[in-house]
Design a protein around this motif. Structure first.
Motif, PDB file in Angstrom:
ATOM      1  N   TYR A 162       0.405  -0.702  -0.055  1.00 25.63           N
ATOM      2  CA  TYR A 162       0.314   0.124   0.351  1.00 25.63           C
ATOM      3  C   TYR A 162       1.519   0.937   0.014  1.00 25.63           C
ATOM      4  O   TYR A 162       0.269   2.231  -0.022  1.00 25.63           O
ATOM      5  CB  TYR A 162      -1.010   0.009   1.035  1.00 25.63           C
ATOM      6  CG  TYR A 162      -1.901  -0.921   0.427  1.00 25.63           C
ATOM      7  CD1 TYR A 162      -3.385  -0.487  -0.266  1.00 25.63           C
ATOM      8  CD2 TYR A 162      -1.696  -2.125   1.365  1.00 25.63           C
ATOM      9  CE1 TYR A 162      -4.475  -1.827   0.447  1.00 25.63           C
ATOM     10  CE2 TYR A 162      -2.934  -2.926   1.122  1.00 25.63           C
ATOM     11  CZ  TYR A 162      -3.775  -2.756   0.553  1.00 25.63           C
ATOM     12  OH  TYR A 162      -5.377  -4.478   0.215  1.00 25.63           O
ATOM     13  N   ALA A 163       2.195   0.860  -0.233  1.00 26.75           N
ATOM     14  CA  ALA A 163       2.555   2.454   0.227  1.00 26.75           C
ATOM     15  C   ALA A 163       4.434   1.696  -0.317  1.00 26.75           C
ATOM     16  O   ALA A 163       4.698   0.454  -0.282  1.00 26.75           O
ATOM     17  CB  ALA A 163       3.637   3.420   1.627  1.00 26.75           C
ATOM     18  N   ASP A 231       1.430   9.703   6.180  1.00 33.87           N
ATOM     19  CA  ASP A 231       1.693   8.435   5.252  1.00 33.87           C
ATOM     20  C   ASP A 231       2.309   6.948   6.225  1.00 33.87           C
ATOM     21  O   ASP A 231       1.575   6.234   4.801  1.00 33.87           O
ATOM     22  CB  ASP A 231       2.650   9.011   4.567  1.00 33.87           C
ATOM     23  CG  ASP A 231       2.340  10.283   3.554  1.00 33.87           C
ATOM     24  OD1 ASP A 231       1.111   9.702   3.202  1.00 33.87           O
ATOM     25  OD2 ASP A 231       3.411  10.677   2.912  1.00 33.87           O
ATOM     26  N   TRP A 235      -0.284   3.564   5.505  1.00 32.01           N
ATOM     27  CA  TRP A 235      -0.119   2.562   5.125  1.00 32.01           C
ATOM     28  C   TRP A 235      -0.699   1.307   6.337  1.00 32.01           C
ATOM     29  O   TRP A 235      -0.392   0.104   6.370  1.00 32.01           O
ATOM     30  CB  TRP A 235       1.096   2.076   3.992  1.00 32.01           C
ATOM     31  CG  TRP A 235       2.392   2.582   4.865  1.00 32.01           C
ATOM     32  CD1 TRP A 235       3.092   3.738   4.179  1.00 32.01           C
ATOM     33  CD2 TRP A 235       3.205   2.193   5.839  1.00 32.01           C
ATOM     34  NE1 TRP A 235       4.694   3.564   5.646  1.00 32.01           N
ATOM     35  CE2 TRP A 235       4.470   2.427   6.461  1.00 32.01           C
ATOM     36  CE3 TRP A 235       3.341   0.495   6.499  1.00 32.01           C
ATOM     37  CZ2 TRP A 235       5.176   1.953   7.129  1.00 32.01           C
ATOM     38  CZ3 TRP A 235       3.781  -0.269   7.103  1.00 32.01           C
ATOM     39  CH2 TRP A 235       4.788   0.701   7.999  1.00 32.01           C
ATOM     40  N   SER A 264      -3.188  13.361   3.873  1.00 29.75           N
ATOM     41  CA  SER A 264      -3.513  11.691   3.724  1.00 29.75           C
ATOM     42  C   SER A 264      -4.215  11.197   4.270  1.00 29.75           C
ATOM     43  O   SER A 264      -3.965  11.478   4.927  1.00 29.75           O
ATOM     44  CB  SER A 264      -2.415  10.885   3.266  1.00 29.75           C
ATOM     45  OG  SER A 264      -1.664  11.158   1.815  1.00 29.75           O
ATOM     46  N   HIS A 312      -4.451   6.143  -3.955  1.00 30.39           N
ATOM     47  CA  HIS A 312      -3.340   5.251  -4.117  1.00 30.39           C
ATOM     48  C   HIS A 312      -3.544   4.499  -4.156  1.00 30.39           C
ATOM     49  O   HIS A 312      -4.483   3.980  -3.840  1.00 30.39           O
ATOM     50  CB  HIS A 312      -2.066   5.887  -3.161  1.00 30.39           C
ATOM     51  CG  HIS A 312      -1.271   6.661  -2.700  1.00 30.39           C
ATOM     52  ND1 HIS A 312      -0.949   7.328  -3.591  1.00 30.39           N
ATOM     53  CD2 HIS A 312      -1.946   7.541  -1.071  1.00 30.39           C
ATOM     54  CE1 HIS A 312      -0.341   8.583  -3.036  1.00 30.39           C
ATOM     55  NE2 HIS A 312      -0.526   8.481  -1.564  1.00 30.39           N
ATOM     56  N   THR A 313      -3.241   3.297  -5.488  1.00 27.84           N
ATOM     57  CA  THR A 313      -3.592   2.130  -5.940  1.00 27.84           C
ATOM     58  C   THR A 313      -2.247   1.060  -5.856  1.00 27.84           C
ATOM     59  O   THR A 313      -1.371   1.495  -6.515  1.00 27.84           O
ATOM     60  CB  THR A 313      -4.452   2.591  -7.295  1.00 27.84           C
ATOM     61  OG1 THR A 313      -3.660   2.943  -8.015  1.00 27.84           O
ATOM     62  CG2 THR A 313      -5.378   3.355  -7.341  1.00 27.84           C
ATOM     63  N   ASN A 338       2.634   9.346 -11.830  1.00 26.19           N
ATOM     64  CA  ASN A 338       2.656   8.227 -10.877  1.00 26.19           C
ATOM     65  C   ASN A 338       1.583   7.993 -11.385  1.00 26.19           C
ATOM     66  O   ASN A 338      -0.017   8.330 -11.577  1.00 26.19           O
ATOM     67  CB  ASN A 338       2.363   9.106  -9.812  1.00 26.19           C
ATOM     68  CG  ASN A 338       1.580   7.782  -8.754  1.00 26.19           C
ATOM     69  OD1 ASN A 338       2.380   6.655  -9.018  1.00 26.19           O
ATOM     70  ND2 ASN A 338       1.879   8.411  -7.662  1.00 26.19           N
ATOM     71  N   MET A 341      -2.553   5.720  -9.358  1.00 23.14           N
ATOM     72  CA  MET A 341      -3.450   7.098  -8.194  1.00 23.14           C
ATOM     73  C   MET A 341      -4.590   7.092  -9.233  1.00 23.14           C
ATOM     74  O   MET A 341      -4.688   6.954 -10.522  1.00 23.14           O
ATOM     75  CB  MET A 341      -3.331   8.189  -7.806  1.00 23.14           C
ATOM     76  CG  MET A 341      -3.023   9.012  -9.175  1.00 23.14           C
ATOM     77  SD  MET A 341      -2.148  10.201  -8.439  1.00 23.14           S
ATOM     78  CE  MET A 341      -2.204  11.196  -9.897  1.00 23.14           C
TER      79      MET A 341
END
Length: 656
Positions: A162-163, A231, A235, A264, A312-313, A338, A341
């Protein structure tokens, strides 16, 4: 994410148009291809798990992380960090922050930052199979998501990452073992269950920006040092919740529309609906749908205005300038380089598509324009739009009640491509550009940002006050026009009245022996001119010799008045020049003038660049700058501060 990784992903995608995503990923896996093929072969007879394995492998390209050896290299610093925290009983006073910053500057920053490893080239078959099997098991055990579409399972429960940068270890297995079956009974609201889970880790707190660049590579380290960024906690929450079968993600605003920086946070997706929540534990963790809707505001932190919300994907999305082979990578703002996302703004607020005709000549090699908001001292891109042959461009799904500026981006530089404009709450564009006419501008500070104790103070004397209207000065027959409560905003409020009685007198009764107020105006119509002149009477005496009650109705939102009685409840009564049918009352709570002494106070206005209208030094009170072009946006610049932009009309400041 490493820039080179993104470039490799793009090159692979553009070079392999004839191949599907799986072939491309397997080709890029190199020597690790056999490990990934083992996973596919393992699930060959199980259609659902095979599709899940394909989803993970197809989207691995571009994802990177670290391994446990990287964590061990930082262990001595983590140990020192914990020792200091224990010394302060895990509290976070300024002294703790200073010590943490000190050891980070002394030794942490000199530590070797390891090179990340590419998932597609390092992920072993047994680890991937373990992740897939546990994800399916947790999904089917979860009473809230077991009937969710398979696509949601793949996007929000299945991913092991996830990060970027985080270790791929057994953390999700550990979370499952700790809290298995926590979501097996739908008898409670899922928010209550999540709260009970996260309350157990309420000792994991924000680092208050102490050693803010300190890396945390895995969940175990975060639980050890107990301090991290939004962040980091986001995650961590995703790993924990997804391990228990909850569909979860990290959403973010790249830059606020009315304050500096971004944010976030977490969300869970239940029955197709997004439910956002604060990553760290607090008493009101589910407030984001309420305060991030671009309509309301938080009682302590004020209004938040969001131009865009992205998610975020794990899955990559090819769209816009990143996927356009005609666009040079250096001509794309970092946010849009990026691919991991997607835009989820509509899950938070009503959006509006913005169509503009760019008034600047566009270089032939520029294919995209970017809609920007004003951030920390500069404009920040938040959305892209492809420029059509006629110079028109459409920016999809924008947040309202925000000032925007269309700009071009080339070789890392932003240049204006049109006028700034306010996208108002109705989705209409109001152009903001300097007019020929000039006028004075009176200001009392450089930013709309207030700390929570300041917000409380602005409301203190007005909370519980009531406004009464009467045709006679004795108020023998009076109507209540409105009462003020804690939900007032610090920078301006409107009270809409429904009375059909003309009033000659309006009285403000406060529940305390004091009153602080910047401005109050009374309106007969929907127009912009308040009723004037006004006469006043009051039982409040000025708090200082410089306080003048006329400042409450002088047409300037930056000026104000403070008064106090000898212990009685205070009041101010205004006599109107004639009996008036009041339709609206506008008031601005009091905020103390504040700049910084012995520094230049510079007023600037926007005209394709920031133009200086005047420079002064401040001792006390407000500052007035004369002969300033009207109709545009302004800022008060002071070296070392983060100022905000504002509009100025008829003496009223509106912050953005």
């Amino acid at each position: 994410m490493k820039q080179t990784t993104v470039y490799i992903l793009l090159l692979l995608l553009t070079a392999c148009q004839s191949k599907d995503r799986l072939d491309m990923a397997l080709e890029y896996a190199g020597d690790n291809r056999k490990e990934l093929e083992k996973v596919l072969e393992h699930y060959r007879g199980d259609e659902m798990k095979y599709r899940a394995a394909r989803f993970l492998i197809e989207n691995m390209v571009g994802h990177t992380g670290h391994d446990s050896t990287d964590v061990r290299k930082f262990q001595p610093f983590y140990d020192r960090h914990v020792a200091i925290s224990k010394k302060y009983n895990w509290e976070r006073p300024a002294e703790w922050q200073q010590e943490i910053d000190s050891i980070w500057k002394e030794s942490g920053q000199s530590l070797f930052f390891p090179k990340s490893r590419k998932d597609v080239q390092t992920m072993r078959a047994d680890r991937l199979i373990q992740e897939i099997d546990r994800s399916f098991k947790a999904w089917q055990e979860n009473a809230y998501t077991r009937n969710a579409p398979f696509e949601d399972f793949c996007r929000y429960i299945l991913p092991y990452r996830y990060a970027e940068g985080v270790c791929i270890d057994n953390s999700r297995d550990v979370f499952y073992q700790r809290h298995a079956h926590l979501f097996s009974d739908a008898g409670k609201d899922f928010r209550q269950v999540i709260d009970s889970l996260h309350e157990r880790s309420s000792d994991l707190m924000h680092n208050n920006w102490a050693a803010a660049s300190m890396p945390i590579y895995n969940a175990a380290t975060f639980e050890y040092v107990k301090r991290g960024s939004c962040d980091d906690k986001a995650w961590y929450n995703c790993l924990q919740l997804s391990a228990l079968g909850m569909a979860t993600a990290i959403d973010f605003v790249p830059e606020w529309g009315n304050r500096s920086g971004g944010h976030s946070w977490n969300c869970v997706i239940v029955n197709g609906e997004t439910h956002p929540f604060e990553p760290f534990w607090d008493a009101d963790r589910w407030k984001y749908k309420r305060i991030y809707n671009n309509e309301g505001f938080d009682l302590l932190w004020g209004r938040f205005r969001l131009p865009k919300v992205y998610r975020h994907t794990f899955e990559y999305y090819l769209d816009g300038p990143f996927a356009d082979p005609e666009v040079d990578r250096q001509d794309i703002p970092p946010l849009f380089r990026n691919p991991f996302m997607k835009d989820v703004s509509e899950a938070y607020f009503q959006t509006a598509d913005v169509k503009l005709s760019l008034r600047k000549s566009i270089p032939e090699d520029i294919k995209y324009a970017y809609l920007c908001v004003f951030g920390a001292k500069q404009w920040v891109p938040v959305q892209w739009g492809k420029i059509q042959r006629d110079g028109n461009v459409v920016f999809k799904g924008m947040g309202k009640d925000i000032v925007y500026l269309p700009m071009l981006y080339q070789n890392g530089n932003l240049t204006p491509a049109g006028s700034a404009f306010l996208l108002d709450k109705h989705g209409k564009q109001q152009i903001l550009e300097p007019h020929k006419e000039t006028a004075p501008i009176t200001v009392s500070t450089y930013t709309a940002y207030l700390f929570t104790d300041e917000v409380i103070e602005t409301k203190r004397t007005l909370n519980g006050a009531c406004l009464l209207g009467s045709p006679d000065k004795n108020f023998a027959h009076a109507d209540t026009l409105g009462c003020l409560n804690d939900s007032m905003e610090s920078w301006g409020n409107d009270i809409q009245t429904t009375s059909h009685t003309p009033y000659r007198y309006i009285r403000l009764e406060v529940p305390k022996d004091s009153l602080n107020l910047c401005e109050i105006s009374f309106f007969e119509h929907d127009g912009e001119e308040p009723i004037h002149p006004l006469k006043y009477s009051t039982n409040l005496r000025p708090l200082t010799s410089e306080d003048n009650p006329d400042r409450m109705t002088d047409g300037l939102s930056a000026t104000g008045w403070r008064g106090k009685t000898n212990g009685d409840k205070g009041f101010v009564c205004w006599e109107l020049p004639y009996p008036s049918l009041i339709k609206k009352i506008h008031y601005v709570p009091y905020w103390k003038p504040y700049f910084i002494q012995e520094k230049d106070i510079v007023l600037q206005y926007w005209d394709d660049a920031w133009i200086t209208a005047g420079t002064q030094r401040w001792e006390k009170g407000t500052l007035t700058f004369n002969d300033v072009p009207q109709g545009t946006i302004y800022r008060v610049r002071i070296e070392g501060t983060k100022d905000r932009i504002f509009t100025y009309k008829n003496g009223m400041i509106q912050w953005y």
